[in-house]
Motif scaffolding. Sequence first.
Motif, PDB file in Angstrom:
ATOM      1  N   VAL A  21       0.821  -1.199   0.000  1.00 55.18           N
ATOM      2  CA  VAL A  21       0.000   0.000   0.000  1.00 55.18           C
ATOM      3  C   VAL A  21       0.866   1.264   0.000  1.00 55.18           C
ATOM      4  O   VAL A  21       0.680   2.162  -0.812  1.00 55.18           O
ATOM      5  CB  VAL A  21      -0.942  -0.017   1.225  1.00 55.18           C
ATOM      6  N   CYS A  22       1.798   1.330   0.939  1.00 56.49           N
ATOM      7  CA  CYS A  22       2.623   2.531   1.060  1.00 56.49           C
ATOM      8  C   CYS A  22       3.785   2.271   2.010  1.00 56.49           C
ATOM      9  O   CYS A  22       3.597   1.816   3.130  1.00 56.49           O
ATOM     10  CB  CYS A  22       1.780   3.693   1.577  1.00 56.49           C
ATOM     11  N   LYS A  23       4.985   2.580   1.545  1.00 52.22           N
ATOM     12  CA  LYS A  23       6.190   2.294   2.332  1.00 52.22           C
ATOM     13  C   LYS A  23       6.305   3.204   3.563  1.00 52.22           C
ATOM     14  O   LYS A  23       6.823   2.802   4.593  1.00 52.22           O
ATOM     15  CB  LYS A  23       7.445   2.449   1.467  1.00 52.22           C
ATOM     16  N   THR A  24       5.802   4.422   3.421  1.00 46.63           N
ATOM     17  CA  THR A  24       5.833   5.335   4.579  1.00 46.63           C
ATOM     18  C   THR A  24       4.980   4.751   5.705  1.00 46.63           C
ATOM     19  O   THR A  24       5.358   4.723   6.870  1.00 46.63           O
ATOM     20  CB  THR A  24       5.262   6.717   4.196  1.00 46.63           C
ATOM     21  N   LYS A  25       3.821   4.293   5.302  1.00 44.73           N
ATOM     22  CA  LYS A  25       2.889   3.703   6.262  1.00 44.73           C
ATOM     23  C   LYS A  25       3.528   2.493   6.942  1.00 44.73           C
ATOM     24  O   LYS A  25       3.430   2.314   8.154  1.00 44.73           O
ATOM     25  CB  LYS A  25       1.624   3.297   5.501  1.00 44.73           C
ATOM     26  N   LEU A  26       4.194   1.697   6.137  1.00 44.59           N
ATOM     27  CA  LEU A  26       4.876   0.521   6.662  1.00 44.59           C
ATOM     28  C   LEU A  26       5.903   0.915   7.722  1.00 44.59           C
ATOM     29  O   LEU A  26       5.968   0.340   8.807  1.00 44.59           O
ATOM     30  CB  LEU A  26       5.558  -0.218   5.501  1.00 44.59           C
ATOM     31  N   GLN A 154      10.063   8.940   2.271  1.00 45.19           N
ATOM     32  CA  GLN A 154       9.320  10.168   1.946  1.00 45.19           C
ATOM     33  C   GLN A 154       7.909   9.804   1.478  1.00 45.19           C
ATOM     34  O   GLN A 154       7.757   8.951   0.619  1.00 45.19           O
ATOM     35  CB  GLN A 154      10.085  10.884   0.830  1.00 45.19           C
ATOM     36  N   PRO A 155       6.895  10.436   2.030  1.00 47.45           N
ATOM     37  CA  PRO A 155       5.546  10.110   1.551  1.00 47.45           C
ATOM     38  C   PRO A 155       5.332  10.565   0.114  1.00 47.45           C
ATOM     39  O   PRO A 155       5.872  11.586  -0.302  1.00 47.45           O
ATOM     40  CB  PRO A 155       4.621  10.876   2.499  1.00 47.45           C
ATOM     41  N   GLN A 156       4.593   9.798  -0.620  1.00 47.78           N
ATOM     42  CA  GLN A 156       4.237  10.162  -1.986  1.00 47.78           C
ATOM     43  C   GLN A 156       2.730  10.341  -2.009  1.00 47.78           C
ATOM     44  O   GLN A 156       2.009   9.462  -1.553  1.00 47.78           O
ATOM     45  CB  GLN A 156       4.577   9.016  -2.949  1.00 47.78           C
ATOM     46  N   ARG A 157       2.311  11.463  -2.543  1.00 50.58           N
ATOM     47  CA  ARG A 157       0.868  11.692  -2.544  1.00 50.58           C
ATOM     48  C   ARG A 157       0.215  10.736  -3.530  1.00 50.58           C
ATOM     49  O   ARG A 157       0.611  10.638  -4.677  1.00 50.58           O
ATOM     50  CB  ARG A 157       0.572  13.129  -2.938  1.00 50.58           C
ATOM     51  N   LYS A 158      -0.766  10.013  -3.058  1.00 50.28           N
ATOM     52  CA  LYS A 158      -1.518   9.137  -3.952  1.00 50.28           C
ATOM     53  C   LYS A 158      -2.978   9.123  -3.535  1.00 50.28           C
ATOM     54  O   LYS A 158      -3.349   9.688  -2.517  1.00 50.28           O
ATOM     55  CB  LYS A 158      -0.930   7.724  -3.944  1.00 50.28           C
ATOM     56  N   LYS A 159      -3.770   8.477  -4.339  1.00 49.63           N
ATOM     57  CA  LYS A 159      -5.211   8.463  -4.094  1.00 49.63           C
ATOM     58  C   LYS A 159      -5.569   8.001  -2.693  1.00 49.63           C
ATOM     59  O   LYS A 159      -6.402   8.585  -2.016  1.00 49.63           O
ATOM     60  CB  LYS A 159      -5.884   7.535  -5.110  1.00 49.63           C
ATOM     61  N   ILE A 160      -4.930   6.925  -2.286  1.00 45.53           N
ATOM     62  CA  ILE A 160      -5.327   6.340  -1.008  1.00 45.53           C
ATOM     63  C   ILE A 160      -4.992   7.210   0.199  1.00 45.53           C
ATOM     64  O   ILE A 160      -5.500   6.973   1.283  1.00 45.53           O
ATOM     65  CB  ILE A 160      -4.707   4.941  -0.794  1.00 45.53           C
ATOM     66  N   CYS A 161      -4.134   8.211   0.017  1.00 43.61           N
ATOM     67  CA  CYS A 161      -3.818   9.101   1.143  1.00 43.61           C
ATOM     68  C   CYS A 161      -5.096   9.663   1.765  1.00 43.61           C
ATOM     69  O   CYS A 161      -5.177   9.837   2.971  1.00 43.61           O
ATOM     70  CB  CYS A 161      -2.943  10.259   0.693  1.00 43.61           C
ATOM     71  N   ARG A 162      -6.051   9.949   0.930  1.00 46.27           N
ATOM     72  CA  ARG A 162      -7.286  10.565   1.430  1.00 46.27           C
ATOM     73  C   ARG A 162      -7.970   9.753   2.527  1.00 46.27           C
ATOM     74  O   ARG A 162      -8.614  10.301   3.396  1.00 46.27           O
ATOM     75  CB  ARG A 162      -8.283  10.775   0.276  1.00 46.27           C
ATOM     76  N   TYR A 166      -2.850   8.163   8.290  1.00 46.34           N
ATOM     77  CA  TYR A 166      -1.669   9.023   8.404  1.00 46.34           C
ATOM     78  C   TYR A 166      -1.780  10.312   7.584  1.00 46.34           C
ATOM     79  O   TYR A 166      -0.828  11.071   7.507  1.00 46.34           O
ATOM     80  CB  TYR A 166      -0.418   8.263   7.963  1.00 46.34           C
ATOM     81  N   LEU A 167      -2.924  10.487   6.938  1.00 46.55           N
ATOM     82  CA  LEU A 167      -3.087  11.671   6.079  1.00 46.55           C
ATOM     83  C   LEU A 167      -2.567  12.950   6.744  1.00 46.55           C
ATOM     84  O   LEU A 167      -1.729  13.662   6.207  1.00 46.55           O
ATOM     85  CB  LEU A 167      -4.568  11.853   5.717  1.00 46.55           C
ATOM     86  N   GLU A 168      -3.061  13.213   7.937  1.00 46.63           N
ATOM     87  CA  GLU A 168      -2.672  14.468   8.604  1.00 46.63           C
ATOM     88  C   GLU A 168      -1.222  14.430   9.067  1.00 46.63           C
ATOM     89  O   GLU A 168      -0.574  15.453   9.175  1.00 46.63           O
ATOM     90  CB  GLU A 168      -3.590  14.728   9.791  1.00 46.63           C
ATOM     91  N   PHE A 169      -0.767  13.250   9.353  1.00 49.95           N
ATOM     92  CA  PHE A 169       0.624  13.132   9.770  1.00 49.95           C
ATOM     93  C   PHE A 169       1.550  13.470   8.600  1.00 49.95           C
ATOM     94  O   PHE A 169       2.458  14.279   8.712  1.00 49.95           O
ATOM     95  CB  PHE A 169       0.909  11.724  10.285  1.00 49.95           C
ATOM     96  N   CYS A 170       1.301  12.842   7.475  1.00 49.44           N
ATOM     97  CA  CYS A 170       2.196  13.022   6.331  1.00 49.44           C
ATOM     98  C   CYS A 170       2.121  14.420   5.745  1.00 49.44           C
ATOM     99  O   CYS A 170       3.101  14.934   5.235  1.00 49.44           O
ATOM    100  CB  CYS A 170       1.859  12.024   5.233  1.00 49.44           C
ATOM    101  N   TRP A 171       0.952  14.995   5.789  1.00 45.99           N
ATOM    102  CA  TRP A 171       0.770  16.239   5.040  1.00 45.99           C
ATOM    103  C   TRP A 171       0.573  17.467   5.916  1.00 45.99           C
ATOM    104  O   TRP A 171       0.134  18.497   5.445  1.00 45.99           O
ATOM    105  CB  TRP A 171      -0.360  16.061   4.018  1.00 45.99           C
TER     106      TRP A 171
HETATM  107  S1  SF4 Z   1      -0.981   9.433   3.875  1.00 44.25           S
HETATM  108 FE1  SF4 Z   1      -0.310   8.621   1.934  1.00 44.25          FE
HETATM  109  S2  SF4 Z   1       1.900   8.731   2.056  1.00 44.25           S
HETATM  110 FE2  SF4 Z   1       1.174   8.926   4.135  1.00 44.25          FE
HETATM  111  S3  SF4 Z   1       1.191   6.876   4.956  1.00 44.25           S
HETATM  112 FE3  SF4 Z   1      -0.838   7.226   4.145  1.00 44.25          FE
HETATM  113  S4  SF4 Z   1      -0.784   6.451   2.079  1.00 44.25           S
HETATM  114 FE4  SF4 Z   1       1.335   6.679   2.738  1.00 44.25          FE
END
Ligand code: SF4
Lengths: 172, 322
Positions: A21-26, A154-162, A166-171
């Motif tokens: 799903v996402c390496k940042t999340k991992l 580094q987080p990469q913005r993608k659809k699933i971020c929404r 971690y949305l608020e954490f990353c962004w």
């Molecule tokens: S917000 Fe996006 S980048 Fe951050 S952990 Fe979730 S999926 Fe990954």
Amino acid sequence: MISEAEKKLLVRGTQINYYFVCKTKLWLFSHHIQMEQESDAVELGKLIHDDTYKREEKGLILDDLISADFMRKGKVLEVHEVKKSNKMEEAHLFQLLYYLYYLKNEKGIEKIRGFIDYPKLRKRKEIRLTHDIEKRLEKILQDIDSIIKGDVPQPQRKKICRNCAYLEFCWS
Amino acid sequence: MTRKNYYILTNGLLKRKENTLYFINKDGKRPLPIHAIYSIYTYGALSISSQVVNLLSKEGIPIHFFNRYGFYTGSFYPRETLLSGDLLIKQVEHFIDNEKRLKLASDFVKGAISNMKRVLSYYNLDNNMDALLENLNSCDKITEIMNVEGRARADYYRLLDKILPKDFRIGQRTRRPPKNMTNALISFGNSLLYSTIISEIYNTQLNPTISYLHEPFERRYSLALDISELFKPIIIDRLILYLIKKNMIDKTDFEKDLNYSLLNENGKRKFIAEYDKRLKKTIKHRKIGRKVSYKRLIRLECYKLIKHVLGKEQYKPFISWW
Ligand code: SF4
């Protein structure tokens, strides 16, 4: 209370899911930076901390996973993952495959069948653990370990971020 | 369900019946469903049973205690469930390494001064905050950073006095006890804010006792002091100015016997109601792509600190953009 082994298994399973799903999340999840809102990670946390949590709700029949009953000879252990839509995501597929792998290699349970159930569609799909998949899983597990040991990706913005906890954490 | 803050202003008793808490006082019984509580702020004498404490602990709900003057006296900080050893080590590392500590301390003051500047510009008050921000660059000791902050705040209050009605002028900033009405409001508000920040930190993996601008021994939750510097101008001072300018608060809201240097019950009630409203107010956050509340902004600040100490992203202090 859930056992250490189960806990580890669940963490591993979740890591595999997040790997796809996402390496940042991992990374964040693996370093115990979890969000307090409802999320997979928190659900998992609850599952670990709160023994009153109904395990069946997770979809995976964990209780049975290591219960002696199923280890009895002759009986086939069925592992089910319940899905709402029939969108078969790699993340879920490999998570389930990992459980099968674990049962086979750690618990010596050979007679296992994995199923993904789609109750809404009244469908059931069988998942098989092949030699190639086992090799691939081992590679993934190694990858996961080296990602975790490194710096936070580094987080990469993608659809699933929404919809990610971690949305608020990353962004922010 | 979104959880809310509960504010208890009178003396009473907190009891548990299954998953509901009841606040009981001379006027009756008021239910507080456990899943609806985010934090409890209590200003009266409150009796609590161990069953209540157990439940609050299990649900991760902090209680903040204030004495009847509205001074913060302490918090019940439930057992932490969000723990990260890695993060703690990094937090400590940023304290021990002098350069790293200076960077964060100076960022907090930079944010504080920039937000004071915002308040001043809102009221069209010319100011020299930019010069003070400039001074920050040449500080290489925590005490020097603190001094710049002190100078900025003194100037800031002096300028605000220009737009305050005579009765509400701040004059000297006095703390324990505050010597006039606006000083009383500032103290009351800052204590509230400090507690709100403790609750936000509780909901992250940050350890609240490791701070950078303030010395960790200054207060039990000294990280909350650091973060509060950023938000005091925008949340508390703006609120106070609003209450005064709109004539929403006046002499009758203070204790006459104590020379108007403390809010009375009615005054506290008004202040808290407006404070809570403000915490819920939302603004659009570009990067997140959603509206976030003022309270949430505090949480985001915690996240930014986590990212900074983890080495992922340089910390940039919150500066109001509206
Ligand atoms: S917000 Fe996006 S980048 Fe951050 S952990 Fe979730 S999926 Fe990954």
